[in-house]
Scaffold this active site. Structure first.
Site, PDB file in Angstrom:
ATOM      1  N   GLU A 113       0.843  -1.193   0.000  1.00  0.00           N
ATOM      2  CA  GLU A 113       0.000   0.000   0.000  1.00  0.00           C
ATOM      3  C   GLU A 113       0.881   1.247   0.000  1.00  0.00           C
ATOM      4  OE1 GLU A 113      -3.812   1.670   2.605  1.00  0.00           O
ATOM      5  OE2 GLU A 113      -2.343   0.373   3.580  1.00  0.00           O
ATOM      6  N   LYS A 126      -9.978   0.522  -2.008  1.00  0.00           N
ATOM      7  CA  LYS A 126      -9.998   0.173  -0.579  1.00  0.00           C
ATOM      8  C   LYS A 126     -11.348   0.516   0.040  1.00  0.00           C
ATOM      9  CE  LYS A 126      -7.316   0.919   3.679  1.00  0.00           C
ATOM     10  NZ  LYS A 126      -6.159   1.649   4.258  1.00  0.00           N
ATOM     11  N   CYS A 164      -4.960  -3.708   3.555  1.00  0.00           N
ATOM     12  CA  CYS A 164      -4.618  -3.280   4.922  1.00  0.00           C
ATOM     13  C   CYS A 164      -5.768  -3.410   5.930  1.00  0.00           C
ATOM     14  CB  CYS A 164      -4.085  -1.849   4.863  1.00  0.00           C
ATOM     15  SG  CYS A 164      -3.106  -1.366   6.318  1.00  0.00           S
TER      16      CYS A 164
END
Length: 272
Positions: A44, A117, A159
């Site tokens: 990321e 995301k 994440c």
């Protein structure tokens, strides 16, 4: 799916200097090619990590052909490798704030697809940074994404998504046997939760997790955990440690069928 996949994990310490970050990525992609890799995974925020406003980059990367995307796509074509390009900010017509977008690029330098995301990191961590408020700068995605590849359906997550098992269950239902998770997990939360979250998502779904993390000190206030992991469906791990590095790891997809035969959790589910 049975053909093994050779993945090159790129664990790095990105900072605000985009050119320096991309130069290091270029060196790692070259090493990946020489090692026999087929797919490279970047973490990321690989191109820029720090306190800078993401909107200027986001405006240039709408089609992943700006200063960052053009470099990644050229590297993929030059070395004949597929690349999961961590995340970059991308402006869309749907939101006033950028999305944190992970792109999958094939070995011809073409963008196969992307994942935005979904879960934004708004948290009180209690480290030197203290408060994280990702939603101040980004808009969340809304779609669960698997993308076709020579190795079957690849699931994508990023994440903080690791804390939401329902997303990984939907990737399971979509046919993924490997989910790739570019990350920038903080040092404090990583030390406490990183391995257990990655292992749990792999074990409960009976598939591989390839979680590629940032590492080290990015600025005076932000530090990430590293310890990128390849987790197999039984929960066994391969750990890259805490320092910047590149490493070739192999996904043996036959392991998915074997574990699912031992523990057929997909057939035993009672709640939809």
């Amino acid at each position: 799916m049975s053909t093994p996949l050779k993945i090159y994990f790129v664990q790095m310490t990105s900072r605000n200097e985009v050119d320096a970050n991309l130069a290091w990525v270029g060196q790692q992609v070259a090493q990946a090619a020489s090692s026999g890799a087929e797919l490279v995974v970047l973490p990321e925020m690989f191109a820029q990590m720090g306190g800078l406003d993401p909107r200027p980059m986001a405006a240039e990367e709408r089609n992943f052909d700006g200063p960052v995307g053009s470099v990644i796509r050229t590297l993929a074509q030059q070395y004949g490798l597929w690349i999961v390009a961590g995340t970059v900010p991308v402006l869309t017509a749907l939101d006033s704030r950028p999305r944190a977008r992970c792109h999958l690029v094939n070995n011809h330098g073409e963008v196969v697809g992307h994942y935005d995301k979904m879960h934004l990191f708004d948290a009180l961590v209690g480290d030197q940074q203290g408060v994280y408020k990702e939603s101040n700068n980004y808009s969340p995605g809304s779609s669960v994404v698997t993308l076709n590849s020579p190795w079957g359906a690849l699931g994508l997550a990023v994440c903080y998504d690791l804390r939401f098992p329902e997303l990984f269950r939907q990737l399971n239902d979509a046919g993924a046997e490997l989910v790739i998770v570019p990350s920038a997990f903080t040092y404090k939360t990583g030390q406490a939760h990183w391995e257990v979250l990655c292992r749990a998502r792999a074990i409960e779904n009976g598939y591989f997790i390839a979680a590629v993390n940032q590492c080290g000190q990015h600025d005076p206030r932000r530090r990430t955990w590293g310890h990128s992991l390849l987790v197999d469906p039984w929960g066994e791990i391969q750990d890259l440690g805490a320092e910047p590095c590149g490493q070739l790891l192999v996904v043996e997809f036959d392991r998915v069928a074997a574990v699912r035969q031992q523990l057929p959790v997909n057939q035993h589910r009672r709640l939809d």
